[in-house]
Design a protein around this motif. Structure first.
Motif, PDB file in Angstrom:
ATOM      1  N   ASP A 269      38.687  41.695  47.681  1.00 56.53           N
ATOM      2  CA  ASP A 269      38.267  40.845  46.570  1.00 56.53           C
ATOM      3  C   ASP A 269      37.483  41.608  45.516  1.00 56.53           C
ATOM      4  O   ASP A 269      37.559  41.281  44.323  1.00 56.53           O
ATOM      5  N   SER A 270      36.723  42.612  45.924  1.00 56.07           N
ATOM      6  CA  SER A 270      35.949  43.379  44.943  1.00 56.07           C
ATOM      7  C   SER A 270      36.880  44.068  43.949  1.00 56.07           C
ATOM      8  O   SER A 270      36.609  44.104  42.740  1.00 56.07           O
ATOM      9  N   ILE A 271      37.982  44.631  44.451  1.00 54.16           N
ATOM     10  CA  ILE A 271      38.975  45.228  43.563  1.00 54.16           C
ATOM     11  C   ILE A 271      39.546  44.156  42.639  1.00 54.16           C
ATOM     12  O   ILE A 271      39.717  44.375  41.435  1.00 54.16           O
ATOM     13  N   ALA A 272      39.833  42.994  43.207  1.00 54.73           N
ATOM     14  CA  ALA A 272      40.400  41.895  42.410  1.00 54.73           C
ATOM     15  C   ALA A 272      39.432  41.442  41.328  1.00 54.73           C
ATOM     16  O   ALA A 272      39.847  41.134  40.196  1.00 54.73           O
ATOM     17  N   PHE A 273      38.134  41.401  41.639  1.00 53.05           N
ATOM     18  CA  PHE A 273      37.155  40.995  40.624  1.00 53.05           C
ATOM     19  C   PHE A 273      37.170  41.973  39.446  1.00 53.05           C
ATOM     20  O   PHE A 273      37.081  41.578  38.285  1.00 53.05           O
ATOM     21  N   GLY A 274      37.278  43.266  39.756  1.00 51.59           N
ATOM     22  CA  GLY A 274      37.356  44.250  38.684  1.00 51.59           C
ATOM     23  C   GLY A 274      38.606  44.083  37.848  1.00 51.59           C
ATOM     24  O   GLY A 274      38.568  44.195  36.603  1.00 51.59           O
ATOM     25  N   ALA A 275      39.722  43.798  38.520  1.00 47.00           N
ATOM     26  CA  ALA A 275      40.988  43.598  37.805  1.00 47.00           C
ATOM     27  C   ALA A 275      40.919  42.365  36.916  1.00 47.00           C
ATOM     28  O   ALA A 275      41.375  42.380  35.758  1.00 47.00           O
ATOM     29  N   LEU A 276      40.336  41.293  37.435  1.00 47.59           N
ATOM     30  CA  LEU A 276      40.200  40.069  36.642  1.00 47.59           C
ATOM     31  C   LEU A 276      39.323  40.295  35.414  1.00 47.59           C
ATOM     32  O   LEU A 276      39.632  39.830  34.309  1.00 47.59           O
ATOM     33  N   ASN A 277      38.244  41.018  35.606  1.00 50.09           N
ATOM     34  CA  ASN A 277      37.329  41.248  34.493  1.00 50.09           C
ATOM     35  C   ASN A 277      37.984  42.058  33.376  1.00 50.09           C
ATOM     36  O   ASN A 277      37.870  41.735  32.183  1.00 50.09           O
ATOM     37  N   ARG A 278      38.712  43.116  33.766  1.00 52.50           N
ATOM     38  CA  ARG A 278      39.362  43.952  32.760  1.00 52.50           C
ATOM     39  C   ARG A 278      40.508  43.200  32.081  1.00 52.50           C
ATOM     40  O   ARG A 278      40.713  43.345  30.858  1.00 52.50           O
ATOM     41  N   ALA A 279      41.236  42.399  32.841  1.00 50.24           N
ATOM     42  CA  ALA A 279      42.312  41.612  32.241  1.00 50.24           C
ATOM     43  C   ALA A 279      41.761  40.670  31.181  1.00 50.24           C
ATOM     44  O   ALA A 279      42.346  40.510  30.096  1.00 50.24           O
ATOM     45  N   CYS A 280      40.616  40.072  31.488  1.00 50.19           N
ATOM     46  CA  CYS A 280      39.987  39.167  30.522  1.00 50.19           C
ATOM     47  C   CYS A 280      39.608  39.919  29.252  1.00 50.19           C
ATOM     48  O   CYS A 280      39.833  39.441  28.132  1.00 50.19           O
ATOM     49  N   GLU A 281      39.050  41.124  29.401  1.00 50.05           N
ATOM     50  CA  GLU A 281      38.645  41.914  28.244  1.00 50.05           C
ATOM     51  C   GLU A 281      39.845  42.308  27.373  1.00 50.05           C
ATOM     52  O   GLU A 281      39.747  42.403  26.150  1.00 50.05           O
ATOM     53  N   LEU A 282      40.993  42.559  28.031  1.00 48.31           N
ATOM     54  CA  LEU A 282      42.190  42.994  27.306  1.00 48.31           C
ATOM     55  C   LEU A 282      43.009  41.829  26.759  1.00 48.31           C
ATOM     56  O   LEU A 282      44.047  42.038  26.125  1.00 48.31           O
ATOM     57  N   GLY A 283      42.551  40.605  27.025  1.00 48.47           N
ATOM     58  CA  GLY A 283      43.285  39.442  26.551  1.00 48.47           C
ATOM     59  C   GLY A 283      44.527  39.141  27.378  1.00 48.47           C
ATOM     60  O   GLY A 283      45.449  38.467  26.894  1.00 48.47           O
ATOM     61  N   ILE A 284      44.565  39.620  28.591  1.00 42.21           N
ATOM     62  CA  ILE A 284      45.699  39.366  29.488  1.00 42.21           C
ATOM     63  C   ILE A 284      45.431  38.067  30.238  1.00 42.21           C
ATOM     64  O   ILE A 284      44.449  37.963  30.983  1.00 42.21           O
ATOM     65  N   ALA A 285      46.274  37.081  30.048  1.00 44.08           N
ATOM     66  CA  ALA A 285      46.064  35.782  30.676  1.00 44.08           C
ATOM     67  C   ALA A 285      46.401  35.848  32.164  1.00 44.08           C
ATOM     68  O   ALA A 285      47.445  36.361  32.553  1.00 44.08           O
ATOM     69  N   VAL A 286      45.482  35.329  32.992  1.00 44.70           N
ATOM     70  CA  VAL A 286      45.697  35.237  34.439  1.00 44.70           C
ATOM     71  C   VAL A 286      45.709  33.761  34.805  1.00 44.70           C
ATOM     72  O   VAL A 286      44.746  33.040  34.510  1.00 44.70           O
ATOM     73  N   PRO A 287      46.796  33.254  35.375  1.00 52.22           N
ATOM     74  CA  PRO A 287      47.966  33.983  35.874  1.00 52.22           C
ATOM     75  C   PRO A 287      49.151  34.039  34.912  1.00 52.22           C
ATOM     76  O   PRO A 287      50.219  34.506  35.308  1.00 52.22           O
ATOM     77  N   GLY A 288      48.992  33.572  33.679  1.00 53.87           N
ATOM     78  CA  GLY A 288      50.138  33.509  32.764  1.00 53.87           C
ATOM     79  C   GLY A 288      50.831  34.840  32.544  1.00 53.87           C
ATOM     80  O   GLY A 288      52.059  34.948  32.657  1.00 53.87           O
ATOM     81  N   ASP A 289      50.040  35.882  32.237  1.00 52.56           N
ATOM     82  CA  ASP A 289      50.612  37.215  32.025  1.00 52.56           C
ATOM     83  C   ASP A 289      50.557  38.084  33.279  1.00 52.56           C
ATOM     84  O   ASP A 289      51.389  38.982  33.454  1.00 52.56           O
TER      85      ASP A 289
END
Length: 354
Positions: A269-289
């Motif tokens: 989950d810690s890896i996933a939290f980092g991925a979610l945070n960076r996706a948000c910063e890049l404007g990547i919609a989760v789970p849309g994109d």
């Protein structure tokens, strides 16, 4: 009897007496009490344990001397005299965020058994810990930070130090271990993404020199292969079980150098939290994109701001079985090591898609 008690207290509190008693160690010991009461140190120990073999008058002198000197019996010293320290050491990797989750629960479990928990910070492949663990100040060890080729478990086994591995195991080891079914969990993570219709799936994997990292990856790959989905190695990143691994990996996967994945399996989950945070910063919609699935089901995964789809690991059950096996070893159990594998299950929230 009253005059006797008064006289003992008077002797023990004569000018300079306490200073002399504490000059060397800085604290009053049972030897100081013995000197004040005019008995041996062993008599003081037996009297304060309540053994009936010590006469009433002697006990009274000892109790009066102890009170006058503000003597507090040491639990640790008393346990050592009985061949036990009532202390369990837990070796933790401070870089792994799971240690803080496990320590509090383990402390409570051991406290219920009248044991104290001692933490020793270490790296998975460090051997510098030997003196701390082999110095005789503990009854047993719980290792939560070992690599597949770590030498520390074998060292502890050779020295007959009761030891249990928690969440990890080592190759060819004969020690008891309490682990999650990481292979099945890796497969479950892949199946979540497959069922959501994803074909271009990436993976942010944990260290391959750990049982957790290796087994979760193996289960994930096997499930994809069984479904006829080829894992593009350009979409695979291997790193530590931490936030920065997820954060930095998403940056690379969405840099435009290659076709980006539509879904990511994160080995914890810690890896996933980092991925979610960076996706948000890049404007990547989760789970849309980008769909994301974690592993562990930490408390934060259920927060509404994250709502992470993940795989639940029964940490409480793992701790219970680890402590049970360790207590059995401390009590004298011999024989080959046991591996208790605890089942895991998927927890579907909102980050994996439909």
């Amino acid at each position: 009897m009253t005059r006797l008690l008064d006289r003992v207290a008077e002797v023990a509190t004569e000018p300079g007496a306490r200073a002399r008693y504490r000059a060397v160690t800085g604290r009053v010991t049972s030897f100081d009490v013995a000197e004040a009461a005019g008995v041996s140190q062993s008599t003081v120990s037996r009297a304060l344990r309540g053994e009936p073999s010590i006469g009433t008058e002697t006990v009274a002198r000892i109790v009066a001397a102890a009170a006058a000197l503000d003597y507090v019996p040491s639990d640790r010293a008393r346990d050592l005299s009985r061949g036990t320290t009532k202390r369990i050491a837990m070796v933790v990797d401070l870089e792994n965020p799971l240690w803080s989750l496990l320590v509090g629960r383990l402390h409570d479990l051991l406290a219920d058994l009248s044991y104290h928990l001692t933490l020793i910070a270490g790296h998975p492949d460090s051997e510098v810990l030997d003196p701390a663990l082999l110095g005789g100040g503990i009854d047993g060890v719980i290792l939560s930070t070992v690599a597949l080729d770590s030498t520390l478990p074998a060292i502890l086994q050779r020295r007959s130090v009761p030891t249990v591995l928690l969440q990890r195991y080592t190759e060819g080891g004969e020690l008891d271990s309490s682990v999650a079914d990481d292979r099945a969990g890796g497969a479950a993570s892949a199946q979540i993404l497959i069922d959501a219709g994803h074909q271009r799936i990436g993976a942010l994997l944990g260290p391959r020199n750990t049982s957790t990292g290796r087994d979760r990856e193996a289960g994930f790959r096997e499930c994809l292969a069984d479904a006829g989905i080829e894992l593009d190695e350009a979409l695979v990143r291997v790193g530590s079980f931490d936030f920065s691994h997820g954060y930095e990996s998403v940056s690379g996967l969405f840099s435009g150098e290659t076709e980006s994945p539509t879904a990511l399996f994160c080995s914890n989950d810690s890896i996933a939290f980092g991925a979610l945070n960076r996706a948000c910063e890049l404007g990547i919609a989760v789970p849309g994109d980008l769909a994301i699935v974690g592993f562990d089901d930490l408390e934060q995964a259920s927060w509404a701001t994250l709502s992470l789809s993940t795989v639940h690991v029964p940490f409480d059950d793992m701790l219970h079985s680890a402590v049970t096996m360790l207590m059995e070893r401390i009590a004298g159990r011999t024989g080959l090591g046991r591996r208790v594998i605890h089942p895991v299950y998927p927890v579907l929230r909102s980050t994996h898609g439909d």
